[in-house]
Scaffold this active site. Structure first.
Site, PDB file in Angstrom:
ATOM      1  N   ARG A 199       0.837  -1.213   0.000  1.00  0.00           N
ATOM      2  CA  ARG A 199       0.000   0.000   0.000  1.00  0.00           C
ATOM      3  C   ARG A 199       0.870   1.260   0.000  1.00  0.00           C
ATOM      4  NH1 ARG A 199      -3.061  -3.679  -0.524  1.00  0.00           N
ATOM      5  NH2 ARG A 199      -5.205  -3.846   0.245  1.00  0.00           N
ATOM      6  N   SER A 236     -10.459  -0.391   3.423  1.00  0.00           N
ATOM      7  CA  SER A 236      -9.702  -0.696   4.641  1.00  0.00           C
ATOM      8  C   SER A 236      -9.213   0.601   5.250  1.00  0.00           C
ATOM      9  CB  SER A 236      -8.485  -1.556   4.318  1.00  0.00           C
ATOM     10  OG  SER A 236      -8.875  -2.847   3.958  1.00  0.00           O
ATOM     11  N   GLU A 276      -4.704   3.671   6.515  1.00  0.00           N
ATOM     12  CA  GLU A 276      -4.313   3.486   5.122  1.00  0.00           C
ATOM     13  C   GLU A 276      -4.653   4.705   4.265  1.00  0.00           C
ATOM     14  OE1 GLU A 276      -6.451   1.456   1.897  1.00  0.00           O
ATOM     15  OE2 GLU A 276      -5.262  -0.288   2.497  1.00  0.00           O
TER      16      GLU A 276
HETATM   17  N1  EPU Z   1     -10.672 -10.678  10.340  1.00  0.00           N
HETATM   18  C1  EPU Z   1     -11.338 -10.735  11.541  1.00  0.00           C
HETATM   19  N2  EPU Z   1     -12.284  -9.802  11.790  1.00  0.00           N
HETATM   20  C2  EPU Z   1     -12.607  -8.829  10.906  1.00  0.00           C
HETATM   21  C3  EPU Z   1     -11.913  -8.764   9.686  1.00  0.00           C
HETATM   22  C4  EPU Z   1     -10.947  -9.708   9.416  1.00  0.00           C
HETATM   23  O1  EPU Z   1     -11.083 -11.594  12.379  1.00  0.00           O
HETATM   24  O2  EPU Z   1     -13.491  -8.031  11.215  1.00  0.00           O
HETATM   25  C5  EPU Z   1      -9.680 -11.731   9.995  1.00  0.00           C
HETATM   26  C6  EPU Z   1     -10.226 -12.644   8.918  1.00  0.00           C
HETATM   27  O3  EPU Z   1     -10.983 -13.690   9.436  1.00  0.00           O
HETATM   28  C7  EPU Z   1      -8.956 -13.144   8.267  1.00  0.00           C
HETATM   29  C8  EPU Z   1      -8.007 -11.969   8.401  1.00  0.00           C
HETATM   30  O4  EPU Z   1      -8.534 -11.145   9.448  1.00  0.00           O
HETATM   31  O5  EPU Z   1      -8.416 -14.234   8.986  1.00  0.00           O
HETATM   32  C9  EPU Z   1      -7.873 -11.184   7.126  1.00  0.00           C
HETATM   33  O6  EPU Z   1      -9.150 -10.673   6.736  1.00  0.00           O
HETATM   34  P1  EPU Z   1      -9.546 -10.419   5.205  1.00  0.00           P
HETATM   35  O7  EPU Z   1      -9.232 -11.597   4.389  1.00  0.00           O
HETATM   36  O8  EPU Z   1     -10.936  -9.908   5.160  1.00  0.00           O
HETATM   37  O9  EPU Z   1      -8.522  -9.301   4.705  1.00  0.00           O
HETATM   38  P2  EPU Z   1      -7.943  -8.027   5.436  1.00  0.00           P
HETATM   39  O10 EPU Z   1      -6.526  -8.276   5.816  1.00  0.00           O
HETATM   40  O11 EPU Z   1      -8.872  -7.598   6.512  1.00  0.00           O
HETATM   41  C10 EPU Z   1      -6.965  -7.059   3.206  1.00  0.00           C
HETATM   42  C11 EPU Z   1      -6.916  -5.745   2.483  1.00  0.00           C
HETATM   43  C12 EPU Z   1      -8.212  -5.493   1.729  1.00  0.00           C
HETATM   44  C13 EPU Z   1      -8.425  -6.629   0.765  1.00  0.00           C
HETATM   45  C14 EPU Z   1      -8.456  -7.942   1.541  1.00  0.00           C
HETATM   46  C15 EPU Z   1      -8.537  -9.130   0.636  1.00  0.00           C
HETATM   47  C16 EPU Z   1      -5.421  -4.299   3.716  1.00  0.00           C
HETATM   48  C17 EPU Z   1      -5.302  -3.121   4.629  1.00  0.00           C
HETATM   49  N3  EPU Z   1      -6.658  -4.671   3.408  1.00  0.00           N
HETATM   50  O12 EPU Z   1      -7.969  -6.966   4.223  1.00  0.00           O
HETATM   51  O13 EPU Z   1      -8.050  -4.287   0.992  1.00  0.00           O
HETATM   52  O14 EPU Z   1      -9.611  -6.473   0.034  1.00  0.00           O
HETATM   53  O15 EPU Z   1      -7.234  -8.092   2.304  1.00  0.00           O
HETATM   54  O16 EPU Z   1      -7.313  -9.303   0.006  1.00  0.00           O
HETATM   55  O17 EPU Z   1      -4.399  -4.840   3.296  1.00  0.00           O
HETATM   56  C18 EPU Z   1      -8.371  -1.935   1.012  1.00  0.00           C
HETATM   57  O18 EPU Z   1      -7.138  -1.832   0.988  1.00  0.00           O
HETATM   58  O19 EPU Z   1      -9.124  -0.917   1.001  1.00  0.00           O
HETATM   59  C19 EPU Z   1      -8.960  -3.257   1.097  1.00  0.00           C
HETATM   60  C20 EPU Z   1     -10.272  -3.445   1.240  1.00  0.00           C
END
Ligand code: EPU
Length: 341
Positions: A168, A241, A337
């Protein structure tokens, strides 16, 4: 300031940022061609004018009015500009809608961007924060881009190395307002293989009984996942995010993993470990909770949403409260972010 035909004084920016935060610009200029940019750069007072480049406004938090000139990039166009044995080089104007561009490439039979389907914003904004989702970062498909240095009006081509992409992050994010991206080129692979290692994507395809997905099927799966988990900015204001996933050293990870056996963690190539900010925030009790008019989204704790009438100050307040609680609970700092203006 010169009155340009495509310029609006004292412009309301509320509808130009997806969080729906109220703010005004001293002047709003809708840029549809590189020639307009050159005309602007030739203005006598240009060098002294504060400038803000705006794409889809999906990664911005306005904390007040912006006294200078806001450049709303609306440069269009998309075309194939090269092809070799390895792939297709496809170019798009910075103002093109990102998701429409992704779907257009897929319709042409050029795979490679499908994992980045439905990300809000414009093509020109994609390299600024090196958008990424579901196992793919834009940098992996990037070829080069055209930009203009705003202070001088000089055009420049940036290679991937020039952009210095990180998680990012890019040279553009580290030097806000210095360059304006006018067009981006992507290298889309002919020897394509689906990227399905991300758990959510693998699960979604399996549920649909698809073992060897096409790029279009991966795109559809990503769209289905995003619609389930992430709020549509057209319906409820948000900036995707809100926090970056924190990267910690091995010792910190070991300490946390011992205390929290179920904690998600992603080992990085350099030996560090990326943690899931959404998980940390949920464990800290913030998921689904509001502070004033801003809420921590009930289906994905990493996203803050505008429950109605929020200001930048309200966003700052809940963000600080969440950061403090995650730090107190886990000893891990999380950073926003989006860019604060
Ligand atoms: N999780 C939780 N609770 C929550 C959210 C997530 O426990 O409320 C856990 C999930 O169960 C999972 C882990 O955290 O084990 C990761 O969650 P998720 O796969 O939803 O992805 P993320 O790390 O929360 C990132 C990106 C998103 C992108 C998704 C999918 C960043 C800051 N965010 O989110 O990007 O869509 O992965 O690849 O890296 C964005 O940048 O605006 C964005 C939406």
């Amino acid at each position: 300031m010169t009155a340009l035909p495509f310029s609006v004084p004292d412009a309301d920016l509320t509808r130009l940022n997806t969080f729906g935060l109220p703010a005004h610009a001293g002047r709003l200029v809708r840029v549809t061609t590189a020639e307009q940019l050159r005309a602007l750069a030739a203005e006598t007072c240009w060098a002294a004018t504060p400038r803000l480049v705006l794409g889809g406004g999906s990664n911005l938090i306005f904390t007040g009015d912006f006294a200078g000139t806001v450049l709303k990039v609306e440069i269009g166009g998309r075309r194939l500009v090269g092809e070799d044995e390895e792939g297709w080089i496809v170019e798009a104007g910075a103002g093109e809608n990102w998701h429409d561009f992704v779907r257009w490439t897929l319709a042409q039979g050029w795979p490679g961007l499908e994992n980045l389907s439905l990300i809000p914003g414009t093509v020109g904004a994609a390299p600024i924060q090196n958008i990424g989702a579901y196992g793919l970062e834009m940098a992996e498909r990037f070829e080069s881009l055209d930009a203009m240095e705003l202070a001088t009006g000089a055009a420049r081509v940036f290679t991937a190395a020039d952009c210095a992409f990180g998680y990012r992050d890019s040279v553009f994010k580290r030097n806000p307002g210095r360059w304006l991206v006018t067009a981006v080129r992507f290298r889309l692979p002919k020897r394509w293989a689906p990227v399905t290692r991300y758990a959510d994507v693998a699960r979604e395809l399996e549920a649909q009984g698809i073992a060897q997905p096409t790029a279009l099927q991966v795109s559809d799966a990503v769209i289905a996942i995003r619609r389930r988990k992430l709020p549509d900015p057209a319906v409820i204001g948000n900036a995707g995010s809100f926090f970056k996933n924190p990267v910690v050293d091995v010792a910190t990870h070991a300490r946390l993993a011992a205390a929290h056996p179920g904690m998600p963690a992603y080992p990085q190539a350099d030996g560090s470990v990326k943690l899931a900010a959404g998980w940390l925030i949920e464990q800290a009790g913030w998921k689904g909770r509001d502070l004033g008019p801003v809420g921590c989204f009930e289906r994905q704790a990493l996203v803050l949403v505008n429950r109605g009438g929020a200001t930048g100050a309200d966003v700052r307040r809940i963000a600080a409260a969440i950061q403090a609680e995650v730090l107190a609970r886990f000893g891990v700092g999380i950073e926003p972010e989006p860019v604060f203006v």
